[in-house]
Write a protein that holds these residues in place. Structure first.
Motif, PDB file in Angstrom:
ATOM      1  N   GLY A 269       0.804  -1.218   0.000  1.00 48.23           N
ATOM      2  CA  GLY A 269       0.000   0.000   0.000  1.00 48.23           C
ATOM      3  C   GLY A 269       0.831   1.259   0.000  1.00 48.23           C
ATOM      4  N   GLY A 270       2.165   1.127   0.086  1.00 46.11           N
ATOM      5  CA  GLY A 270       3.038   2.282  -0.071  1.00 46.11           C
ATOM      6  C   GLY A 270       3.647   2.854   1.177  1.00 46.11           C
ATOM      7  N   ALA A 271       3.390   2.277   2.358  1.00 46.52           N
ATOM      8  CA  ALA A 271       3.930   2.868   3.582  1.00 46.52           C
ATOM      9  C   ALA A 271       4.238   1.804   4.619  1.00 46.52           C
ATOM     10  CB  ALA A 271       2.962   3.895   4.163  1.00 46.52           C
ATOM     11  N   ASP A 272       5.339   2.016   5.366  1.00 42.37           N
ATOM     12  CA  ASP A 272       5.673   1.197   6.529  1.00 42.37           C
ATOM     13  C   ASP A 272       6.174   2.131   7.619  1.00 42.37           C
ATOM     14  OD1 ASP A 272       8.251   1.905   5.739  1.00 42.37           O
ATOM     15  OD2 ASP A 272       8.856  -0.114   5.181  1.00 42.37           O
ATOM     16  N   LEU A 273       6.867   1.609   8.609  1.00 44.39           N
ATOM     17  CA  LEU A 273       7.337   2.454   9.707  1.00 44.39           C
ATOM     18  C   LEU A 273       8.614   3.217   9.349  1.00 44.39           C
ATOM     19  CD1 LEU A 273       6.650   0.255  12.872  1.00 44.39           C
ATOM     20  CD2 LEU A 273       5.345   2.217  12.022  1.00 44.39           C
ATOM     21  N   TYR A 274       9.036   3.160   8.091  1.00 43.03           N
ATOM     22  CA  TYR A 274      10.258   3.833   7.651  1.00 43.03           C
ATOM     23  C   TYR A 274      10.010   4.887   6.575  1.00 43.03           C
ATOM     24  CZ  TYR A 274      12.608   0.397  10.450  1.00 43.03           C
ATOM     25  OH  TYR A 274      13.012  -0.341  11.531  1.00 43.03           O
ATOM     26  N   LYS A 275       9.160   4.577   5.607  1.00 39.59           N
ATOM     27  CA  LYS A 275       8.846   5.521   4.545  1.00 39.59           C
ATOM     28  C   LYS A 275       7.360   5.481   4.254  1.00 39.59           C
ATOM     29  CE  LYS A 275      13.316   5.331   2.160  1.00 39.59           C
ATOM     30  NZ  LYS A 275      14.000   5.030   0.870  1.00 39.59           N
ATOM     31  N   GLY A 276       6.872   6.629   3.746  1.00 38.13           N
ATOM     32  CA  GLY A 276       5.462   6.707   3.409  1.00 38.13           C
ATOM     33  C   GLY A 276       5.229   6.687   1.924  1.00 38.13           C
ATOM     34  N   THR A 277       4.029   7.035   1.547  1.00 39.18           N
ATOM     35  CA  THR A 277       3.637   6.955   0.149  1.00 39.18           C
ATOM     36  C   THR A 277       4.398   7.956  -0.707  1.00 39.18           C
ATOM     37  OG1 THR A 277       1.777   8.412   0.666  1.00 39.18           O
ATOM     38  CG2 THR A 277       1.340   6.054   0.645  1.00 39.18           C
ATOM     39  N   THR A 278       4.983   8.998  -0.120  1.00 42.25           N
ATOM     40  CA  THR A 278       5.804   9.938  -0.879  1.00 42.25           C
ATOM     41  C   THR A 278       7.236   9.447  -1.027  1.00 42.25           C
ATOM     42  OG1 THR A 278       6.540  11.209   1.056  1.00 42.25           O
ATOM     43  CG2 THR A 278       4.436  11.840   0.052  1.00 42.25           C
TER      44      THR A 278
ATOM     45  N   LYS B 250       9.341   9.393   1.433  1.00 42.95           N
ATOM     46  CA  LYS B 250      10.177  10.139   2.376  1.00 42.95           C
ATOM     47  C   LYS B 250       9.878   9.722   3.806  1.00 42.95           C
ATOM     48  CE  LYS B 250      10.588  14.195  -0.626  1.00 42.95           C
ATOM     49  NZ  LYS B 250      10.363  15.653  -0.751  1.00 42.95           N
ATOM     50  N   LYS B 251      10.901   9.870   4.671  1.00 42.77           N
ATOM     51  CA  LYS B 251      10.772   9.486   6.070  1.00 42.77           C
ATOM     52  C   LYS B 251       9.649  10.246   6.758  1.00 42.77           C
ATOM     53  CE  LYS B 251      13.557   9.207  10.307  1.00 42.77           C
ATOM     54  NZ  LYS B 251      14.883   9.486  10.891  1.00 42.77           N
ATOM     55  N   GLY B 252       9.469  11.509   6.410  1.00 43.97           N
ATOM     56  CA  GLY B 252       8.457  12.326   7.076  1.00 43.97           C
ATOM     57  C   GLY B 252       7.043  11.894   6.798  1.00 43.97           C
ATOM     58  N   SER B 253       6.858  11.063   5.788  1.00 47.24           N
ATOM     59  CA  SER B 253       5.505  10.601   5.479  1.00 47.24           C
ATOM     60  C   SER B 253       5.281   9.156   5.914  1.00 47.24           C
ATOM     61  CB  SER B 253       5.242  10.717   3.970  1.00 47.24           C
ATOM     62  OG  SER B 253       6.089   9.850   3.238  1.00 47.24           O
ATOM     63  N   ARG B 254       6.194   8.616   6.705  1.00 51.27           N
ATOM     64  CA  ARG B 254       6.079   7.222   7.134  1.00 51.27           C
ATOM     65  C   ARG B 254       4.848   7.022   8.009  1.00 51.27           C
ATOM     66  NH1 ARG B 254       7.327   6.173  12.361  1.00 51.27           N
ATOM     67  NH2 ARG B 254       8.288   7.849  13.556  1.00 51.27           N
ATOM     68  N   SER B 255       4.434   5.776   8.140  1.00 52.82           N
ATOM     69  CA  SER B 255       3.328   5.441   9.024  1.00 52.82           C
ATOM     70  C   SER B 255       3.782   5.507  10.480  1.00 52.82           C
ATOM     71  CB  SER B 255       2.808   4.033   8.725  1.00 52.82           C
ATOM     72  OG  SER B 255       2.305   3.933   7.415  1.00 52.82           O
ATOM     73  N   LEU B 256       2.902   5.922  11.346  1.00 53.80           N
ATOM     74  CA  LEU B 256       3.134   5.898  12.795  1.00 53.80           C
ATOM     75  C   LEU B 256       2.543   4.631  13.410  1.00 53.80           C
ATOM     76  CD1 LEU B 256       2.272   9.636  13.537  1.00 53.80           C
ATOM     77  CD2 LEU B 256       4.530   8.636  13.115  1.00 53.80           C
ATOM     78  N   ALA B 257       1.763   3.935  12.628  1.00 56.54           N
ATOM     79  CA  ALA B 257       1.197   2.640  13.022  1.00 56.54           C
ATOM     80  C   ALA B 257       1.002   1.821  11.752  1.00 56.54           C
ATOM     81  CB  ALA B 257      -0.130   2.824  13.758  1.00 56.54           C
ATOM     82  N   VAL B 258       1.219   0.522  11.869  1.00 58.31           N
ATOM     83  CA  VAL B 258       1.022  -0.385  10.729  1.00 58.31           C
ATOM     84  C   VAL B 258       0.108  -1.519  11.175  1.00 58.31           C
ATOM     85  CG1 VAL B 258       3.146   0.159   9.486  1.00 58.31           C
ATOM     86  CG2 VAL B 258       3.203  -1.545  11.313  1.00 58.31           C
ATOM     87  N   THR B 259      -0.608  -2.068  10.224  1.00 53.32           N
ATOM     88  CA  THR B 259      -1.630  -3.055  10.571  1.00 53.32           C
ATOM     89  C   THR B 259      -1.394  -4.385   9.865  1.00 53.32           C
ATOM     90  OG1 THR B 259      -4.016  -3.526  10.541  1.00 53.32           O
ATOM     91  CG2 THR B 259      -3.159  -2.178   8.740  1.00 53.32           C
ATOM     92  N   PHE B 260      -1.800  -5.461  10.547  1.00 51.16           N
ATOM     93  CA  PHE B 260      -1.809  -6.791   9.944  1.00 51.16           C
ATOM     94  C   PHE B 260      -3.001  -6.987   9.013  1.00 51.16           C
ATOM     95  CE2 PHE B 260       0.863  -7.403  13.679  1.00 51.16           C
ATOM     96  CZ  PHE B 260       1.886  -8.202  13.181  1.00 51.16           C
ATOM     97  N   ASP B 261      -3.861  -5.992   8.921  1.00 55.13           N
ATOM     98  CA  ASP B 261      -5.027  -6.070   8.040  1.00 55.13           C
ATOM     99  C   ASP B 261      -4.629  -5.688   6.616  1.00 55.13           C
ATOM    100  OD1 ASP B 261      -6.263  -6.589  10.410  1.00 55.13           O
ATOM    101  OD2 ASP B 261      -7.486  -4.773  10.456  1.00 55.13           O
ATOM    102  N   ARG B 262      -3.649  -6.395   6.082  1.00 53.30           N
ATOM    103  CA  ARG B 262      -3.178  -6.188   4.711  1.00 53.30           C
ATOM    104  C   ARG B 262      -2.187  -7.302   4.376  1.00 53.30           C
ATOM    105  NH1 ARG B 262       1.503  -1.504   4.861  1.00 53.30           N
ATOM    106  NH2 ARG B 262       2.425  -2.096   6.850  1.00 53.30           N
ATOM    107  N   PRO B 263      -1.978  -7.565   3.090  1.00 59.96           N
ATOM    108  CA  PRO B 263      -0.967  -8.556   2.710  1.00 59.96           C
ATOM    109  C   PRO B 263       0.441  -8.030   2.996  1.00 59.96           C
ATOM    110  CG  PRO B 263      -2.543  -8.149   0.923  1.00 59.96           C
ATOM    111  CD  PRO B 263      -2.733  -7.062   1.941  1.00 59.96           C
ATOM    112  N   TYR B 264       1.416  -8.917   2.896  1.00 55.82           N
ATOM    113  CA  TYR B 264       2.821  -8.510   2.941  1.00 55.82           C
ATOM    114  C   TYR B 264       3.321  -8.250   1.525  1.00 55.82           C
ATOM    115  CZ  TYR B 264       3.233  -9.983   7.817  1.00 55.82           C
ATOM    116  OH  TYR B 264       3.082 -10.116   9.176  1.00 55.82           O
ATOM    117  N   ALA B 265       4.029  -7.145   1.360  1.00 59.24           N
ATOM    118  CA  ALA B 265       4.664  -6.862   0.077  1.00 59.24           C
ATOM    119  C   ALA B 265       5.961  -7.644  -0.072  1.00 59.24           C
ATOM    120  CB  ALA B 265       4.942  -5.360  -0.054  1.00 59.24           C
ATOM    121  N   ASN B 266       6.584  -8.044   1.051  1.00 61.36           N
ATOM    122  CA  ASN B 266       7.895  -8.695   1.033  1.00 61.36           C
ATOM    123  C   ASN B 266       7.795 -10.161   0.626  1.00 61.36           C
ATOM    124  OD1 ASN B 266       7.090  -7.127   3.521  1.00 61.36           O
ATOM    125  ND2 ASN B 266       9.247  -6.561   3.458  1.00 61.36           N
ATOM    126  N   ALA B 267       8.805 -10.621  -0.106  1.00 60.54           N
ATOM    127  CA  ALA B 267       9.000 -12.055  -0.413  1.00 60.54           C
ATOM    128  C   ALA B 267       7.714 -12.732  -0.887  1.00 60.54           C
ATOM    129  CB  ALA B 267       9.560 -12.781   0.806  1.00 60.54           C
TER     130      ALA B 267
END
Length: 530
Positions: free
Chosen positions: A207-216, A218-235
């Motif tokens: 979906g474009g965001a984790d606890l490190y970077k956001g949809t832009t 950049k670090k300033g747009s990162r998520s402050l919370a992440v949810t298990f209510d979504r698939p994993y993009a990794n692997a």
């Protein structure tokens, strides 16, 4: 196409099967639903898993994803990160195909095949679900999807599972994983293998965001919370499991050691899970812990439970688990440097930032013996104590090095932070991190409780287990067969010793920190933190 529209001939053919699609794999128990209370009682009454017997069963080579397919062709997530054997879990699947199947693979050794097919569904009706949704206050990205099927785990052995989703009848085949843990009701008398799902989610950019970077980006747009209510993009949907956990699990199961299975969320939720456990096994990247998880592990360690950390950067970030609309403990909150803005902190809850930071300063070294020192590095691993019993059988000599084995994050001993003593340095590897000359340490400590602590000091430890080894592993970073053989031998020594009971009582550490850091026992320069 919406999830409930566009039913074609193939889709209409399977609509009547959705409520009863559970088709057990050959040799597995037939599915039978149980009420939650009955499930809990049944799981508690089960005998511990016989790991040797389980791994003598035939494995399956075709568990791997060979055709990921186009983006959004098929993906999904489970509505529970873990279940007890016999409990049901829901899947929420989105696909452009009219039908799909679910195959449940239990991960282990299985003669080098690494997985066993435990269950497979018949074809199920597919449909494309809505796009990602962003929660404005925390920039949390979720998938507002409906449940598409229910999976009954009756007859499934405890363990770490990958559920593979396969499109059926599509023009181009596509596959994705959904990871699930079938957890143990108790770890008494066993080593608890931990799936570090909080860390998987922290690095999940679906979906474009984790606890490190956001949809832009950049670090300033990162998520402050992440949810298990979504698939994993990794692997291909497996999170960090295949890189940082599967090789270690395969080695432990190949050795037939008494294992129990759980996630970090389970340990945080249930202190009784660790009662009587002989060891906790933390995998290659286990960074995000809640205060409850840390407290429960510390209490168990101080009662004699061994602690084996086969990565680096462990227990570094303090998080809070919150509920999502789907269920309990499905949101990982970590404001990091913005902790003062966290509504939970304002209500008096612990800050969601690094454990070592003020306020609520609890450096991870107090638990682990080593402390995270930096990123990124790529350096040789240098043996300095080849006669130590944990290095028996390696044939290593003092000063021998293994290329690329230190990376990409690393830990060290730093007595400016609380550190259990006595503690021994087994490998003391020079590294240069952001122009700073320092060291990565592999260490072994013993506690008054009798517990032993092993800390690998490098994040590549688990990846190296597959270098030049059996079982079709896929190590990279230039790790060679020498590094793989050395790492497999040492890891086996740790696991066997820790499975036998309080290692610190049987093999107390002989402190040698001064040999590497001088009489003061501390490195020069400022205390680091990333």
């Amino acid at each position: 196409m919406g999830a409930g529209s566009g039913a074609g001939p193939a889709r209409r053919q399977v609509l009547g099967l959705a409520a009863a699609f559970a088709l057990p794999a050959p040799g597995s128990a037939a599915a039978s639903p149980l009420a939650p209370a009955a499930v809990g009682e049944a799981a508690l009454g089960q005998a511990p898993l016989d790991v040797r017997a389980e791994n003598r069963r035939p494995g399956d080579r075709d568990w791997r994803i060979t055709r990921a397919g186009p983006a959004r062709a098929i993906e999904g997530f489970a509505d529970r990160t873990s279940v007890l054997p016999g409990e049901a879990l829901g899947l929420r699947v989105s696909t452009t195909a009219e039908c799909y199947t679910v195959s449940a693979y239990r991960m282990g050794w299985y003669g080098g095949r690494r997985a066993r097919l435990v269950w497979r569904s018949c074809p199920l009706p597919g449909g494309l679900q809505p796009a990602a949704r962003v929660e404005p206050a925390t920039r949390q990205v979720g998938a507002p999807w409906r449940r598409t099927c229910t999976v009954d785990t009756t007859g499934w052995p405890e363990g770490s599972y990958l559920l593979r989703l396969d499109t059926v009848g599509a023009a181009e085949r596509a596959q994705r994983y959904v990871p699930v843990t079938v957890r143990s009701a108790s770890a008494a008398g066993r080593m608890l293998f931990l799936n570090a799902v909080g860390t998987w989610q922290a690095y999940n950019r679906w979906g474009g965001a984790d606890l490190y970077k956001g949809t832009t980006g950049k670090k300033g747009s990162r998520s402050l919370a992440v949810t298990f209510d979504r698939p994993y993009a990794n692997a291909h949907g497996a999170g960090l499991f295949l890189t940082y956990e599967a090789p270690l699990l395969a080695l432990a199961e190949r050795a037939g050691l008494p294992l129990a299975y759980a996630t970090g969320i389970d340990v945080a939720r249930d202190r009784e899970l660790l009662c009587g456990a002989v060891a906790l096994v933390s995998p290659g990247h286990d960074e995000y812990w809640s205060p409850e998880q840390r407290r429960h592990v510390t209490e168990a360690r101080d009662e004699g439970m061994n602690l084996a950390v086969f990565g680096a950067n462990c227990c570094y970030r303090r998080v809070r688990f919150e509920d999502s609309p789907i269920g309990a403990d499905r949101v990982v909150v970590c404001y990091k440097e913005d902790y003062a803005q966290d509504p939970g902190f304002r209500r008096g809850l612990p800050p969601t930032h690094d454990f070592r930071r003020r306020p609520a300063q609890e450096p991870e070294s107090a638990l682990l013996g080593v402390i995270y020192d930096g990123y990124p590095v790529d350096a040789p691993y240098v043996v300095t104590h080849p006669g130590h019993w944990l290095l028996a059988g390696t044939g290593a000599v003092a000063g021998e090095s293994f290329a690329h084995l230190v990376g990409v994050e690393y830990d060290r001993i730093d007595l400016r932070y609380p550190t259990p003593r006595p503690i021994e340095v087994l490998a003391h590897s020079p590294v240069v991190c952001k122009k700073r000359h320092t060291y990565a340490d592999t260490a072994y400590a013993s506690l008054p409780s009798g517990a032993g602590i092993f800390a690998a000091g490098t994040m590549r430890r688990v990846e190296a287990l597959d270098a030049g080894g059996p079982g079709g592993g896929r190590a990279n970073h230039g790790l060679d067969g020498r590094a793989g053989a050395f790492t497999r031998t040492v890891t086996g020594n740790v696991l066997r010793a820790f499975a036998a009971g309080p290692a610190g009582r049987a093999r107390p550490a002989v402190d040698n920190v001064s040999l590497h850091y001088g009489a003061g026992g501390a490195p020069t320069g400022p205390a680091s933190g990333v």
